[in-house]
Scaffold this motif. Structure first.
Motif, PDB file in Angstrom:
ATOM      1  N   ALA A 137       0.835  -1.213   0.000  1.00 37.63           N
ATOM      2  CA  ALA A 137       0.000   0.000   0.000  1.00 37.63           C
ATOM      3  C   ALA A 137       0.866   1.259   0.000  1.00 37.63           C
ATOM      4  CB  ALA A 137      -0.940  -0.014   1.203  1.00 37.63           C
ATOM      5  N   LEU A 176      -5.474   5.594  -3.523  1.00 34.82           N
ATOM      6  CA  LEU A 176      -4.458   4.746  -2.901  1.00 34.82           C
ATOM      7  C   LEU A 176      -4.154   5.187  -1.472  1.00 34.82           C
ATOM      8  CD1 LEU A 176      -2.079   4.199  -5.934  1.00 34.82           C
ATOM      9  CD2 LEU A 176      -3.613   2.520  -4.880  1.00 34.82           C
ATOM     10  N   ALA A 182      -6.961   3.735   0.608  1.00 39.16           N
ATOM     11  CA  ALA A 182      -6.751   2.291   0.787  1.00 39.16           C
ATOM     12  C   ALA A 182      -5.612   2.032   1.767  1.00 39.16           C
ATOM     13  CB  ALA A 182      -6.467   1.629  -0.562  1.00 39.16           C
ATOM     14  N   ALA A 183      -4.536   2.800   1.679  1.00 43.04           N
ATOM     15  CA  ALA A 183      -3.399   2.622   2.595  1.00 43.04           C
ATOM     16  C   ALA A 183      -3.797   2.912   4.038  1.00 43.04           C
ATOM     17  CB  ALA A 183      -2.243   3.520   2.169  1.00 43.04           C
ATOM     18  N   VAL A 238      -5.483  -0.174   5.209  1.00 44.74           N
ATOM     19  CA  VAL A 238      -4.489  -1.238   5.428  1.00 44.74           C
ATOM     20  C   VAL A 238      -3.753  -0.994   6.740  1.00 44.74           C
ATOM     21  CG1 VAL A 238      -2.315  -2.230   4.580  1.00 44.74           C
ATOM     22  CG2 VAL A 238      -4.216  -1.862   2.999  1.00 44.74           C
ATOM     23  N   TYR A 280      -8.756  -4.606   5.851  1.00 43.26           N
ATOM     24  CA  TYR A 280      -8.432  -5.047   4.494  1.00 43.26           C
ATOM     25  C   TYR A 280      -9.652  -5.107   3.579  1.00 43.26           C
ATOM     26  CZ  TYR A 280      -4.203  -6.217   6.991  1.00 43.26           C
ATOM     27  OH  TYR A 280      -3.077  -6.146   7.772  1.00 43.26           O
ATOM     28  N   ALA A 332     -10.249  -1.623   2.439  1.00 45.59           N
ATOM     29  CA  ALA A 332      -9.214  -1.250   1.462  1.00 45.59           C
ATOM     30  C   ALA A 332      -9.509  -1.893   0.113  1.00 45.59           C
ATOM     31  CB  ALA A 332      -7.835  -1.667   1.958  1.00 45.59           C
ATOM     32  N   LEU A 351     -10.227  -0.130  -3.584  1.00 49.05           N
ATOM     33  CA  LEU A 351      -9.441  -0.480  -4.771  1.00 49.05           C
ATOM     34  C   LEU A 351     -10.304  -1.122  -5.853  1.00 49.05           C
ATOM     35  CD1 LEU A 351      -6.180  -1.830  -3.127  1.00 49.05           C
ATOM     36  CD2 LEU A 351      -6.582   0.413  -4.146  1.00 49.05           C
ATOM     37  N   ALA A 368      -0.318  -4.320  -5.702  1.00 51.49           N
ATOM     38  CA  ALA A 368      -0.956  -3.809  -4.481  1.00 51.49           C
ATOM     39  C   ALA A 368      -2.382  -4.336  -4.367  1.00 51.49           C
ATOM     40  CB  ALA A 368      -0.950  -2.280  -4.478  1.00 51.49           C
ATOM     41  N   HIS A 369      -3.121  -4.317  -5.464  1.00 52.77           N
ATOM     42  CA  HIS A 369      -4.490  -4.827  -5.453  1.00 52.77           C
ATOM     43  C   HIS A 369      -4.505  -6.304  -5.077  1.00 52.77           C
ATOM     44  CE1 HIS A 369      -8.216  -6.489  -7.135  1.00 52.77           C
ATOM     45  NE2 HIS A 369      -8.743  -5.339  -6.753  1.00 52.77           N
ATOM     46  N   ILE A 395      -3.602  -6.850  -1.278  1.00 51.03           N
ATOM     47  CA  ILE A 395      -4.678  -6.387  -0.387  1.00 51.03           C
ATOM     48  C   ILE A 395      -5.924  -7.253  -0.536  1.00 51.03           C
ATOM     49  CG2 ILE A 395      -6.218  -4.434   0.094  1.00 51.03           C
ATOM     50  CD1 ILE A 395      -3.700  -2.654  -0.602  1.00 51.03           C
TER      51      ILE A 395
END
Length: 187
Positions: A74, A119, A122-123, A126, A131, A134, A138, A177-178, A181
């Motif tokens: 992330a 992003l 989402a981070a 995370v 999750y 997140a 995403l 990353a996707h 996660i």
């Protein structure tokens, strides 16, 4: 009789195979485990590792567990998108004299601004181990904003050479990353 002469070898071979398998498992890092079990056909272990370990200053192999790997993915995605946005802004300045190309690159800058915000959100999820949240963020932006941005930027600029190479590399970071996660959201 041949079977009797080889049967004492069988337990020894099994013991050697077991020892080799145990040794290999002990050497696997959290990153290795995460990269071996994500994506399947669209994110290979090699792509995952190369993207997460691209920066030698990042301690990618020192990640202690799956949440640390997800946090690394992330963080790197945000950092990558932010850096790419900066490079695209520099390309905009370099092509200021070409109105058509500049207009397309300016639209690309706006796309990356949206990607950075997605992003970052989402981070944040995370970082708090949310999750599923997140992944929802995403997933909602996956096709249009994450993996689609490089191609859309090329189309808008009308000249792929006008864009920095980071534009194309961004898609790999977004995919990894996707996948990391999304895999965490399943656990």
């Amino acid at each position: 009789m041949a079977a009797a002469s080889t049967s004492p070898m069988l337990p020894a071979l099994l013991l050697i195979a077991l020892a080799a398998a145990t040794t290999g498992a002990a050497e696997m890092t959290a990153l290795d485990w995460a990269c071996n079990f994500v994506g399947g056909w669209y994110v290979t272990p090699e792509l995952c590792t190369s993207v997460l370990c691209a920066d030698p200053s990042e301690p990618c192999r020192a990640t202690r567990d799956a949440p640390a790997v997800a946090a690394l993915a992330a963080t790197l995605a945000v950092r990558n998108a932010t850096a790419t946005k900066g490079r695209v802004e520099a390309a905009l300045a370099a092509h200021a004299g070409n109105v058509t190309v500049a207009k397309g690159i300016e639209s690309c800058v706006q796309l990356y601004a949206g990607v950075v915000a997605i992003l970052q959100r989402a981070a944040q999820f995370v970082a708090t181990r949310r999750y599923s949240d997140a992944r929802q963020v995403l997933d909602a932006a996956y096709q249009d904003m994450l993996i689609g941005v490089p191609g859309r930027c090329e189309a808008m600029a009308g000249d792929a050479a006008a864009l920095p190479r980071e534009n194309e590399a961004f898609m790999n970071m977004a995919l990894v990353a996707h996948a990391i996660i999304a895999n965490m959201a399943r656990d």
